[in-house]
Design an enzyme around this catalytic site. Structure first.
Site, PDB file in Angstrom:
ATOM      1  N   HIS A  38      -7.615   6.668  -2.909  1.00  0.00           N
ATOM      2  CA  HIS A  38      -6.352   6.876  -2.193  1.00  0.00           C
ATOM      3  C   HIS A  38      -6.276   8.301  -1.644  1.00  0.00           C
ATOM      4  O   HIS A  38      -6.182   8.511  -0.436  1.00  0.00           O
ATOM      5  CB  HIS A  38      -5.162   6.591  -3.102  1.00  0.00           C
ATOM      6  CG  HIS A  38      -3.854   6.807  -2.423  1.00  0.00           C
ATOM      7  ND1 HIS A  38      -3.355   5.918  -1.492  1.00  0.00           N
ATOM      8  CD2 HIS A  38      -2.954   7.810  -2.511  1.00  0.00           C
ATOM      9  CE1 HIS A  38      -2.212   6.373  -1.034  1.00  0.00           C
ATOM     10  NE2 HIS A  38      -1.941   7.514  -1.636  1.00  0.00           N
ATOM     11  N   HIS A  48      -1.773  18.467   1.915  1.00  0.00           N
ATOM     12  CA  HIS A  48      -2.097  17.825   0.629  1.00  0.00           C
ATOM     13  C   HIS A  48      -3.241  18.536  -0.094  1.00  0.00           C
ATOM     14  O   HIS A  48      -3.894  17.941  -0.944  1.00  0.00           O
ATOM     15  CB  HIS A  48      -2.466  16.357   0.838  1.00  0.00           C
ATOM     16  CG  HIS A  48      -1.327  15.541   1.341  1.00  0.00           C
ATOM     17  ND1 HIS A  48      -0.300  15.131   0.524  1.00  0.00           N
ATOM     18  CD2 HIS A  48      -1.041  15.064   2.583  1.00  0.00           C
ATOM     19  CE1 HIS A  48       0.567  14.426   1.240  1.00  0.00           C
ATOM     20  NE2 HIS A  48       0.141  14.383   2.486  1.00  0.00           N
ATOM     21  N   HIS A  77      -4.265   8.618   2.531  1.00  0.00           N
ATOM     22  CA  HIS A  77      -3.188   9.463   2.018  1.00  0.00           C
ATOM     23  C   HIS A  77      -2.816  10.611   2.946  1.00  0.00           C
ATOM     24  O   HIS A  77      -1.663  10.762   3.309  1.00  0.00           O
ATOM     25  CB  HIS A  77      -3.519   9.980   0.616  1.00  0.00           C
ATOM     26  CG  HIS A  77      -2.398  10.702  -0.040  1.00  0.00           C
ATOM     27  ND1 HIS A  77      -1.206  10.080  -0.360  1.00  0.00           N
ATOM     28  CD2 HIS A  77      -2.275  11.985  -0.447  1.00  0.00           C
ATOM     29  CE1 HIS A  77      -0.403  10.959  -0.943  1.00  0.00           C
ATOM     30  NE2 HIS A  77      -1.021  12.113  -0.994  1.00  0.00           N
ATOM     31  N   HIS A  79      -2.670  12.448   6.487  1.00  0.00           N
ATOM     32  CA  HIS A  79      -2.585  11.901   7.836  1.00  0.00           C
ATOM     33  C   HIS A  79      -3.368  12.753   8.828  1.00  0.00           C
ATOM     34  O   HIS A  79      -2.813  13.319   9.778  1.00  0.00           O
ATOM     35  CB  HIS A  79      -1.117  11.728   8.235  1.00  0.00           C
ATOM     36  CG  HIS A  79      -0.417  10.793   7.309  1.00  0.00           C
ATOM     37  ND1 HIS A  79      -0.523   9.432   7.417  1.00  0.00           N
ATOM     38  CD2 HIS A  79       0.345  11.023   6.206  1.00  0.00           C
ATOM     39  CE1 HIS A  79       0.155   8.846   6.447  1.00  0.00           C
ATOM     40  NE2 HIS A  79       0.693   9.801   5.698  1.00  0.00           N
TER      41      HIS A  79
END
Length: 175
Positions: A38, A48, A77, A79
């Site tokens: 993920h 992230h 996860h 983008h």
């Protein structure tokens, strides 16, 4: 497909399942091993970067994927789109998986990347897009990423990939 929402540490059901499943693979019959996670283990997008689940799962499972000679690790996860060379423990390694975060098909793209660019990161873009993995045979495949922000799909990145099982150097080392 590996999940962050279930225990993934050594000794967990997920880890034991993966270890058992990978140990049964006959690379003569199954020359390609692709794992999907993920949250990417490798990425340089600010939004992230260094997420705890990603760091922890990488610490727990990266050696297993390397030792069983997984060819490609796809992740979502974040983008953005980014492609890494074959990498293991933050360094290029010819018998390691190619890591490809490709979460750019949905939500607004995340934008900025850290600088300077990592030596293991070879292409990155914050645009909507999609990827294609085409297996040409037991030894070779082609990965391409297509930008969708234009009026028509534009192939912006491509990579020929040799199966680790067909690489004589890596093949000797498959555990």
């Amino acid at each position: 497909m590996l999940g962050f929402y279930a225990d993934f540490g050594h000794g967990s059901d997920q880890y034991k399942w993966l270890e058992h499943d990978l140990s049964k693979v006959n690379r003569t019959k199954t020359p390609w091993l692709i794992v999907i996670v993920h949250t990417p283990w490798y990425n340089s997008g600010y939004s992230h970067l260094g997420e705890k689940e990603s760091v922890d799962m990488k610490e727990s499972m990266e050696e297993l994927l390397y030792n069983t000679r997984v060819d490609v690790v796809l992740a979502g996860h974040i983008h953005i789109y980014e492609r890494f060379n074959r990498v293991y423990k933050e360094k290029e390694a010819i018998c390691a998986p190619v890591h490809i975060p490709i979460g750019d098909g949905g939500n607004l793209c995340s934008g900025e990347f850290i600088k300077p660019q990592s030596e293991t990161s070879t292409f990155k873009e914050s645009s909507f897009g999609h990827g294609e993995f085409i297996v040409a045979g037991e030894s070779f495949a082609s990965w391409s990423w297509h930008r969708n922000d234009d009026d028509e799909s534009v192939q912006a990145d491509t990579l020929p990939i040799q199966s680790i099982a067909s690489d004589p150097l890596c093949n000797k080392m498959i555990i």
